[in-house]
Scaffold this motif. Structure first.
Motif, PDB file in Angstrom:
ATOM      1  N   ARG A  17       0.500  -1.489  -0.295  1.00 28.47           N
ATOM      2  CA  ARG A  17       0.303   0.165  -0.084  1.00 28.47           C
ATOM      3  C   ARG A  17       1.244   1.443  -0.089  1.00 28.47           C
ATOM      4  N   PRO A  18       0.322   2.390  -0.534  1.00 30.17           N
ATOM      5  CA  PRO A  18       1.403   3.518  -0.161  1.00 30.17           C
ATOM      6  C   PRO A  18       1.248   3.206   1.541  1.00 30.17           C
ATOM      7  N   VAL A  19       2.576   4.220   1.015  1.00 31.33           N
ATOM      8  CA  VAL A  19       3.272   4.720   2.719  1.00 31.33           C
ATOM      9  C   VAL A  19       1.979   6.280   3.408  1.00 31.33           C
ATOM     10  N   ALA A  20       1.610   6.811   2.616  1.00 33.51           N
ATOM     11  CA  ALA A  20       0.987   7.862   2.583  1.00 33.51           C
ATOM     12  C   ALA A  20      -1.172   7.263   2.664  1.00 33.51           C
ATOM     13  N   ASP A  21      -1.148   6.440   2.251  1.00 34.92           N
ATOM     14  CA  ASP A  21      -2.885   6.139   2.498  1.00 34.92           C
ATOM     15  C   ASP A  21      -2.111   5.407   3.972  1.00 34.92           C
ATOM     16  N   VAL A  22      -1.222   5.030   4.535  1.00 31.45           N
ATOM     17  CA  VAL A  22      -1.560   4.145   5.551  1.00 31.45           C
ATOM     18  C   VAL A  22      -1.585   5.100   6.756  1.00 31.45           C
ATOM     19  N   ILE A  23      -0.543   6.155   6.898  1.00 32.14           N
ATOM     20  CA  ILE A  23      -0.806   7.039   7.486  1.00 32.14           C
ATOM     21  C   ILE A  23      -1.431   8.350   7.681  1.00 32.14           C
ATOM     22  N   ALA A  24      -2.244   8.612   6.306  1.00 28.93           N
ATOM     23  CA  ALA A  24      -3.501   9.305   6.527  1.00 28.93           C
ATOM     24  C   ALA A  24      -4.775   8.573   7.306  1.00 28.93           C
ATOM     25  N   GLU A  25      -4.468   7.126   7.147  1.00 28.95           N
ATOM     26  CA  GLU A  25      -5.729   6.555   8.334  1.00 28.95           C
ATOM     27  C   GLU A  25      -5.204   6.532   9.574  1.00 28.95           C
TER      28      GLU A  25
END
Length: 145
Positions: free
Chosen positions: A101-109
């Motif tokens: 998964r994209p790092v940014a998507d994980v951090i956004a969650e």
């Protein structure tokens, strides 16, 4: 200090198996397990437990590289892992892990107060390039409360 140096210094099992960090980035990690008689199985190749540790360590290197800056607010934990054995492993083996998964998507969650999960896939190869094992580890970032 590199991710590999930090994990080698802080994770005793990495030192025990003499794992070598060849590449670490937020999206990919490559580790090797040298051919060591003390970690052989009944066939003379690397024991399944050693290969599991190699693959899990490769996935963990990605977690540290991708989310190390989040560890003040969340603890990374493996949720599930599944490993399949495709061919007999002999000699030194190399694990290549890839973030799913994209790092940014994980951090956004995580920013939304959620407990994100993300898969990391790992292929273990012999020196001849044949894939001997595949692993998927699903990791989470558990927010500190």
């Amino acid at each position: 200090m590199t991710v590999g140096e930090m994990l080698s210094a802080t994770v005793p099992m990495v030192r025990t198996l003499n794992l070598q960090y060849l590449e670490t980035s937020p999206e990919r990690a490559v580790l090797s397990l040298p051919d060591q008689a003390e970690y052989h199985n009944h066939l003379g190749g690397p024991h399944a437990g050693a290969m599991f540790t190699l693959a899990e360590s490769a996935s963990g290197a990605i977690v540290v590289a991708a989310f190390g800056d989040q560890m003040a607010r969340a603890v990374p934990l493996p949720v599930t892992s599944e490993m399949s054995f495709k061919k007999v492993a002999m000699g030194a083996v190399t694990a290549t892990a890839t973030l799913g998964r994209p790092v940014a998507d994980v951090i956004a969650e995580l920013d939304e107060g959620k407990r994100p999960e993300f898969p990391i896939t790992v292929e273990i190869r012999r020196a001849d390039g044949a894939v001997t094992s595949e692993m998927t580890v699903v990791w989470t970032l558990r927010p500190n409360r």
